[in-house]
Enzyme design. Structure first.
Site, mmCIF file in Angstrom:
data_model
loop_
_atom_site.group_PDB
_atom_site.id
_atom_site.type_symbol
_atom_site.label_atom_id
_atom_site.label_comp_id
_atom_site.label_asym_id
_atom_site.label_seq_id
_atom_site.Cartn_x
_atom_site.Cartn_y
_atom_site.Cartn_z
ATOM 1 N N GLN A 1 1.028 -1.206 0.024
ATOM 2 C CA GLN A 1 -0.008 -0.116 0.221
ATOM 3 C C GLN A 1 0.750 1.283 -0.041
ATOM 4 O O GLN A 1 1.467 1.586 1.137
ATOM 5 C CB GLN A 1 -0.684 0.258 1.329
ATOM 6 C CG GLN A 1 -1.247 -1.295 1.388
ATOM 7 C CD GLN A 1 -2.602 -1.510 0.385
ATOM 8 O OE1 GLN A 1 -3.820 -0.547 0.290
ATOM 9 N NE2 GLN A 1 -2.629 -2.217 0.061
ATOM 10 N N GLY B 1 -11.892 2.889 3.878
ATOM 11 C CA GLY B 1 -10.888 1.862 2.815
ATOM 12 C C GLY B 1 -10.100 2.668 1.922
ATOM 13 O O GLY B 1 -10.223 3.504 1.564
ATOM 14 N N HIS B 2 -9.686 1.808 1.935
ATOM 15 C CA HIS B 2 -7.917 2.541 0.934
ATOM 16 C C HIS B 2 -9.055 2.579 -0.580
ATOM 17 O O HIS B 2 -9.746 2.287 -1.301
ATOM 18 C CB HIS B 2 -6.839 1.245 0.479
ATOM 19 C CG HIS B 2 -7.479 -0.443 0.112
ATOM 20 N ND1 HIS B 2 -6.429 -1.179 -0.362
ATOM 21 C CD2 HIS B 2 -8.250 -0.408 -0.496
ATOM 22 C CE1 HIS B 2 -7.269 -1.751 -0.239
ATOM 23 N NE2 HIS B 2 -7.994 -1.562 -1.198
ATOM 24 N N ASN B 3 -8.187 3.815 -0.759
ATOM 25 C CA ASN B 3 -8.666 4.727 -2.171
ATOM 26 C C ASN B 3 -10.478 5.094 -2.606
ATOM 27 O O ASN B 3 -10.833 5.170 -3.215
ATOM 28 C CB ASN B 3 -8.768 3.483 -3.996
ATOM 29 C CG ASN B 3 -7.595 3.001 -3.516
ATOM 30 O OD1 ASN B 3 -6.139 3.617 -3.039
ATOM 31 N ND2 ASN B 3 -7.283 1.469 -4.324
#
EC number: 2.3.1.191
Length: 355
Positions: free
Chosen positions: A216, A257-259
């Site tokens: 990440q 969460g990511h993005n």
């Protein structure tokens, strides 16, 4: 028990000055000199307090109210006892919030844990390569990593961690025990105690040998005047950024969460979970304990009811609720039909028992 607050009353603002600050109308100029020092609910308001009225439901409480002023809609002013001054407002809830900010400015940021919040504590660690502008406070036990940049008037709470290279704007507050890694923060950002910003996103590739970690290497971008509640977690992007738009307010214990990309002026209530790469538009309101699927789009101005499960994209301006989430009126009709059938079945079963 006597009500003793942690936020002392204001020195005092005249009702005329308060009306001008709010853009409200003082119903009777004879009360212009009344002094207001604090805010309180209708049932507990006393001398020096201002409260607000939104509906006729508080009518009984008004009979014993001892407030020094009440903010209310013009259509409700006749309910207020004659001895209580009235501020006429088209938006009493908003004006009450503005009054609170005026009378208790210290409550607009997380509570400082020391009596010298604008100084750098000798028990804090600030890396020599970090750059701090004027009037930055770093409380005991906090760590500011190498290359970090912190803007004027920002306060870093006790035990907080500011990671290497993190950039924090001016007049921000990072609460005690919070951590900020791999992130850029704008001005006026508030992060409450225990929040986690910029840690690894949840990314793994299945293989015959088990789950292979996907690195990440993205960032978290938090724009101006965002507020993030206690113990909320915001993951950094996988390769792109996780973005929280200007003026958005996020409650406690939310997972992002990511993005994920969240627009401006959104309100996200506690225990919401937003899966990776979801895109949330501007002005979206999400009720508590809602789950948002990954890789979907929520349009501008959408409202989502509490405890919903959003599996698919929602067009702008819609109101959705339920599991799976669907248009609000569809959900309410279905709930009413289920209740109707359940009641009919119970009635039938009860009749059978008496036969």
């Amino acid at each position: 028990m006597e009500h003793i607050g942690f936020f002392p009353p204001h020195d005092g603002v005249s009702l005329r000055a308060l009306a001008e600050h709010l853009g409200a109308e003082l119903a009777d100029e004879a009360f212009a000199g009344v002094i207001i020092k604090s805010i309180a609910p209708v049932y507990r308001a006393g001398d020096g307090d201002v409260c607000y009225l939104l509906s006729r439901k508080n009518r009984a409480e008004l009979e014993t109210c001892k407030a020094s002023a009440i903010i209310c809609l013009p259509t409700l002013s006749s309910l207020v006892p004659e001895h209580i001054p009235v501020l006429l407002s088209k938006k009493p809830h908003t004006d009450f919030a503005l009054a609170g900010a005026l009378l208790h400015p210290q409550a607009m940021r997380p509570v400082a844990l020391t009596s010298t919040p604008t100084l750098i504590s000798p028990t804090a660690f600030v890396d020599p390569t970090a750059k701090l502008e004027a009037d930055v406070g770093v409380e005991p036990g906090a760590v500011v990593g190498p290359g970090a940049e912190i803007g004027e008037g920002t306060r870093i709470g006790a035990g907080a961690i500011i990671g290497p290279g993190v950039k924090i704007g001016r007049h921000c507050t990072i609460g005690g025990g919070a951590s900020v890694l791999c992130s850029y923060l704008g001005n006026g950002v508030i992060i409450h105690n225990g929040a986690r910003i910029g840690q690894d996103g949840f990314g793994y590739a299945p293989s015959p040998r088990g789950m292979i970690k996907i690195v990440q290497i993205g960032r978290v971008i938090i724009q101006d005047n965002v507020e993030i509640g206690a113990n909320t977690t915001i993951d950094r992007g996988t390769m792109d950024d996780t973005v929280i738009g200007e003026g958005t307010k996020i409650d406690n214990q939310v997972q992002i969460g990511h993005n994920v990309r969240i627009g401006r002026y959104c309100a996200i209530v506690s225990q919401v979970g937003i899966a990776g790469s979801a895109v949330i538009g501007d002005g979206v309101q999400i009720g508590g304990h809602t789950g948002i699927n990954g890789h979907i789009q929520i349009g501008d101005g959408v409202q989502i009811g509490a405890m919903s499960g959003v599996m698919n994209s929602i067009p702008a301006g819609e109101r959705f609720a339920g599991i799976p989430a669907r248009p609000l009126w569809d959900f309410l009709r279905e709930a009413a039909e289920v209740a109707k059938r359940s009641g009919a079945r119970e009635k039938k079963d009860g009749s059978a028992e008496h036969d």
